[in-house]
Design a protein around this motif. Sequence first.
Motif, PDB file in Angstrom:
ATOM      1  N   ALA A   1       0.062   7.860  -5.603  1.00 48.79           N
ATOM      2  CA  ALA A   1      -1.075   8.788  -5.517  1.00 48.79           C
ATOM      3  C   ALA A   1      -0.589  10.204  -5.227  1.00 48.79           C
ATOM      4  O   ALA A   1      -1.029  11.167  -5.855  1.00 48.79           O
ATOM      5  CB  ALA A   1      -2.046   8.329  -4.428  1.00 48.79           C
TER       6      ALA A   1
ATOM      7  N   TYR B   1      -6.164   2.525   4.852  1.00 50.26           N
ATOM      8  CA  TYR B   1      -5.513   2.942   3.613  1.00 50.26           C
ATOM      9  C   TYR B   1      -6.382   3.839   2.737  1.00 50.26           C
ATOM     10  O   TYR B   1      -5.864   4.643   1.967  1.00 50.26           O
ATOM     11  CB  TYR B   1      -5.063   1.707   2.834  1.00 50.26           C
ATOM     12  N   GLN B   2      -7.710   3.699   2.869  1.00 48.51           N
ATOM     13  CA  GLN B   2      -8.585   4.563   2.080  1.00 48.51           C
ATOM     14  C   GLN B   2      -8.367   6.030   2.430  1.00 48.51           C
ATOM     15  O   GLN B   2      -8.149   6.877   1.550  1.00 48.51           O
ATOM     16  CB  GLN B   2     -10.059   4.190   2.330  1.00 48.51           C
TER      17      GLN B   2
ATOM     18  N   ILE C   1       0.201   4.630  -2.190  1.00 43.13           N
ATOM     19  CA  ILE C   1       0.098   5.949  -1.578  1.00 43.13           C
ATOM     20  C   ILE C   1       1.133   6.912  -2.171  1.00 43.13           C
ATOM     21  O   ILE C   1       0.831   8.066  -2.478  1.00 43.13           O
ATOM     22  CB  ILE C   1       0.267   5.840  -0.048  1.00 43.13           C
TER      23      ILE C   1
ATOM     24  N   TYR D   1      -2.178   5.707   7.707  1.00 45.36           N
ATOM     25  CA  TYR D   1      -1.339   4.626   7.176  1.00 45.36           C
ATOM     26  C   TYR D   1      -0.886   3.685   8.295  1.00 45.36           C
ATOM     27  O   TYR D   1      -0.904   2.461   8.133  1.00 45.36           O
ATOM     28  CB  TYR D   1      -0.129   5.207   6.450  1.00 45.36           C
TER      29      TYR D   1
ATOM     30  N   PHE E   1      -6.761   5.941  -7.183  1.00 42.22           N
ATOM     31  CA  PHE E   1      -6.017   5.066  -6.281  1.00 42.22           C
ATOM     32  C   PHE E   1      -6.832   4.568  -5.081  1.00 42.22           C
ATOM     33  O   PHE E   1      -6.474   3.559  -4.486  1.00 42.22           O
ATOM     34  CB  PHE E   1      -4.744   5.769  -5.818  1.00 42.22           C
ATOM     35  N   CYS E   2      -7.930   5.250  -4.758  1.00 42.19           N
ATOM     36  CA  CYS E   2      -8.811   4.710  -3.713  1.00 42.19           C
ATOM     37  C   CYS E   2      -9.582   3.495  -4.206  1.00 42.19           C
ATOM     38  O   CYS E   2     -10.177   2.770  -3.411  1.00 42.19           O
ATOM     39  CB  CYS E   2      -9.792   5.783  -3.231  1.00 42.19           C
TER      40      CYS E   2
ATOM     41  N   SER F   1      -3.263  12.289  -1.326  1.00 43.14           N
ATOM     42  CA  SER F   1      -3.655  12.901  -2.605  1.00 43.14           C
ATOM     43  C   SER F   1      -3.764  14.409  -2.450  1.00 43.14           C
ATOM     44  O   SER F   1      -3.312  15.170  -3.317  1.00 43.14           O
ATOM     45  CB  SER F   1      -4.986  12.321  -3.090  1.00 43.14           C
TER      46      SER F   1
ATOM     47  N   TYR G   1       0.812  -1.215   0.000  1.00 43.92           N
ATOM     48  CA  TYR G   1       0.000   0.000   0.000  1.00 43.92           C
ATOM     49  C   TYR G   1       0.848   1.269   0.000  1.00 43.92           C
ATOM     50  O   TYR G   1       0.418   2.292  -0.527  1.00 43.92           O
ATOM     51  CB  TYR G   1      -0.939   0.001   1.217  1.00 43.92           C
TER      52      TYR G   1
ATOM     53  N   SER H   1      -6.159  11.639  -8.317  1.00 49.54           N
ATOM     54  CA  SER H   1      -5.483  10.631  -7.487  1.00 49.54           C
ATOM     55  C   SER H   1      -6.445   9.924  -6.554  1.00 49.54           C
ATOM     56  O   SER H   1      -6.383   8.696  -6.385  1.00 49.54           O
ATOM     57  CB  SER H   1      -4.368  11.290  -6.671  1.00 49.54           C
TER      58      SER H   1
ATOM     59  N   ILE I   1      -4.852   7.347   1.476  1.00 52.09           N
ATOM     60  CA  ILE I   1      -4.743   7.757   0.070  1.00 52.09           C
ATOM     61  C   ILE I   1      -5.415   9.112  -0.137  1.00 52.09           C
ATOM     62  O   ILE I   1      -4.894   9.973  -0.848  1.00 52.09           O
ATOM     63  CB  ILE I   1      -5.370   6.688  -0.848  1.00 52.09           C
TER      64      ILE I   1
END
Length: 381
Positions: free
Chosen positions: A15, A190-191, A12, A185, A72-73, A198, A8, A68, A194
């Motif tokens: 992104a 992770y959502q 990230i 993180y 990337f999400c 971004s 991940y 981004s 990101i």
Amino acid sequence: MLMNYIDYWIIIAVALLSALIISYMSVPPIVKLAKAKLLCALPNGRTSHSGAVPTLGGIAIFAGFKFSALIFCSYTPFPELPFIAASCLLIFFSGLKDDIFVISPFSKVATQILSAAIIIVFADVRFTNLHGFIGITEIPYLFSFILTMFVIIVVVNSFNLIDGIDGLATAIGMVCSLAFGIWFYLVENYQCAILSFSLTGALIGFLPYNLSKGKYKIFMGDTGSLLIGFIIAVLVIEFNEADAVTTGKYYIASSPAVSIAVLFLPLYDTIRVMIVRIMRQQSPFKADRGHIHHKLLDLGYSHSQATLILSISTIVFIIIAYQLQHIGIFWLTLTLVVIATLLYLIPITMILRRLKNAILPSKNNKCGDKENIETVVLEDK
């Protein structure tokens, strides 16, 4: 699945880099368009720039962030994202319309209320827990709705109000999004990580132009400041809700107070300025030069220096809050307010001392250096 092969942190990083590149590459054509269509800010009594400067920099921030975040999400389940994206779109067009045509404060607040309602009702992004503040943990839906709505509107407008000198709203937005992104993180959210990175990337790409004195200098305008405030507000909510179910070494004991610390500059400065205006029997929304960044300019600091000082101050507040998180939400918030007030008194004292020295007749000038007095008084205004 792609995530079986790529960590991940790589997603990230890509992104962040993508948002940075898109934001950075978008500014020159936006500047050319804005100048061709005369969509620029002209100097007035409160500003310190010279010449016409384009005000549509928020378009570049929006483009980098949106690209981004949406791309990337998608590598991890994030059911709230479509509603967050829709709300950001409303905020973006509200700011854009204000930068081009100027709309009433009521229209801007109405759009903010609608955007907040979308993420509260449809995405269920809202405060559900007070983390034990005054003995309260879980809160009922109606109170949750009102509290979340209030926080979003306050944070959005506080970022709009600190956008008074080159780079400040950009730099503070970077510090806030980076602080939240690192924590997300670490707790494997992770959502939101990101989402945070971004925004960080988009702001990094925009910052050089915002601080520039060259032909591509640009302001973010309401398009950028409102958008940054809204995204940061969403991250604040997500941070507090995620921390409520976090265990282990990354659990934050007083997350509401730590959230305040991350946003302390825009929140404290906005509340302080509004209180002063009300005490003077003025409208709390009246524009003036009472903000802390204006005081630093009055002391002779450049825009870049003032931005750096206030950015470092924000980082210091975050560190203090993290180190003192176990003293409780109320006491931590009070500690931050006291420290901020004492720090604010430093430039005020220096300005008053300068005025006193200018007004008192010097031994070598019995006239009291009238020219110097007028200059200092005008600067303090």
